[in-house]
Design an enzyme around this catalytic site. Structure first.
Site, PDB file in Angstrom:
ATOM      1  CB  VAL A  86      -0.940   0.037   1.217  1.00 49.26           C
ATOM      2  CG1 VAL A  86      -1.835   1.288   1.152  1.00 49.26           C
ATOM      3  CG2 VAL A  86      -1.802  -1.218   1.299  1.00 49.26           C
ATOM      4  CD  GLU A  87       2.609   3.035  -4.830  1.00 47.16           C
ATOM      5  OE1 GLU A  87       3.735   2.925  -5.350  1.00 47.16           O
ATOM      6  OE2 GLU A  87       1.614   3.441  -5.460  1.00 47.16           O
ATOM      7  CB  VAL A  88       1.186   5.595   3.053  1.00 47.27           C
ATOM      8  CG1 VAL A  88       0.590   6.656   3.963  1.00 47.27           C
ATOM      9  CG2 VAL A  88       0.597   4.214   3.364  1.00 47.27           C
TER      10      VAL A  88
END
Length: 327
Positions: A161-163
């Site tokens: 998951v790219e935050v």
């Protein structure tokens, strides 16, 4: 995050995928549908969501990813709420994922509704794959509690998951979001508020170049895909792209870039300034101890051994598939 304190608003593919990811991690999850629907349409949506979640976990069971007990109980961890029940569900959540269609109008309508009903201390995380957090933060009364979390499909299976926080995102909000994602079994990475995040920015270049090679007659679609599956892909799954640069040597990338830039496209293949700077400084990667990472001999040897082991496992799976296809 406590049980039942995580929710998504938007009951489409991404919302359902995030719900399945949390259910797979053993956490209760609320999936909120913000659309005004007739009783018949609401009943249809309930059936669709239930059937899709059941199908997801049945497929995971068939693949050996979950056991029978998980496949049976996980769908029941997801509670679907309609628009009438949305205010109460939003008020109860402490982490809210926005999963509505990728249009500014849809996100504005959803985020403004959520802003009216969510708790003041709730974290709101957009799952947008295109819009920057800074472009959406102003739609909320508490922008310091907003950031982007870009999930990759299928969300329940891909760990990454790219935050992406914006400049006004609270540091505590970022840390709480990372912790919540890790608790759900995800592997979060942080990227600044820049277009394309990490994966879309890299994969857009690769996909366009693949299409361009077909257009130019360089190779067939089938051979390009075979090259990815049995060469390009496994290497970058076993070793990250930056690690690969350092192990191969920044000088290799520098000279390859110069050659391809002169033969194909000077803008598309030009090396970035950081590579030129490293070349001048003699920081060529593992062989000099400094590249885009800092290396010592023992660390490099250990990493190379582990990467080789990962590569062998990946190639074994690929070659088994290849052998099965040729039988």
């Amino acid at each position: 995050m406590t049980r039942a304190s995580v929710a998504a608003f938007g009951a489409g593919r991404m919302g359902r995928g995030i719900a399945a990811a949390y259910a797979l991690a053993g956490q209760d999850f609320t999936l909120i549908d913000l659309r005004s629907r007739t009783d018949q349409a609401w009943s249809k949506l309930q059936t669709e969501v239930h059937d899709e979640l059941r199908d997801i976990f049945s497929r995971l069971l068939a693949l050996g990813c979950v056991d029978q007990a998980t496949a049976q109980t996980a769908p029941g961890r997801v509670r679907l709420v309609n628009r009438a029940g949305a205010p109460a569900a939003l008020a109860a959540a402490r982490l809210l994922f926005e999963a509505v269609p990728e249009t500014l109008d849809a996100k504005r309508e959803a985020l403004e509704f959520v802003g009216r009903h969510a708790a003041p201390d709730a974290i709101v995380a957009s799952s947008s794959s295109t819009m920057l957090a800074s472009e959406l933060a102003g739609l909320l009364a508490h922008p310091q509690r907003f950031l982007n979390t870009h999930w990759l499909n299928p969300a329940y299976l891909i760990p990454l998951v790219e935050v992406s926080p914006h400049a006004g995102t609270s540091a505590a909000v970022l840390e709480d979001t990372l912790a919540a994602l890790r608790a759900a079994g995800k592997v979060p990475v942080v990227c600044n508020d820049k277009p394309g995040y990490i994966v879309p920015r890299l994969q857009t270049l690769v996909m366009n170049e693949a299409a361009r090679m077909i257009e130019e007659g360089t190779a067939t679609a089938a051979d390009i895909d075979k090259a990815i599956r049995y060469g390009f892909g496994p290497r970058y799954a076993a070793m990250g792209v930056v690690e690969f640069i350092d192990f191969g040597g920044l000088d290799i990338l520098y000279h390859a870039s110069r050659y391809l830039s002169s033969r194909l496209d000077p803008a598309r293949y030009a090396a970035p300034r950081i590579i030129d700077d490293k070349m001048r400084a003699g920081e060529l990667g593992v062989k000099t101890g400094q590249g885009l990472y800092t290396w010592d001999a023992q660390q490099a040897q250990r990493f190379q051994r582990d990467a080789l082991a990962r590569l062998v496992r990946i190639l074994e799976i690929n070659m088994q598939d290849q052998q099965a296809q040729t039988r």
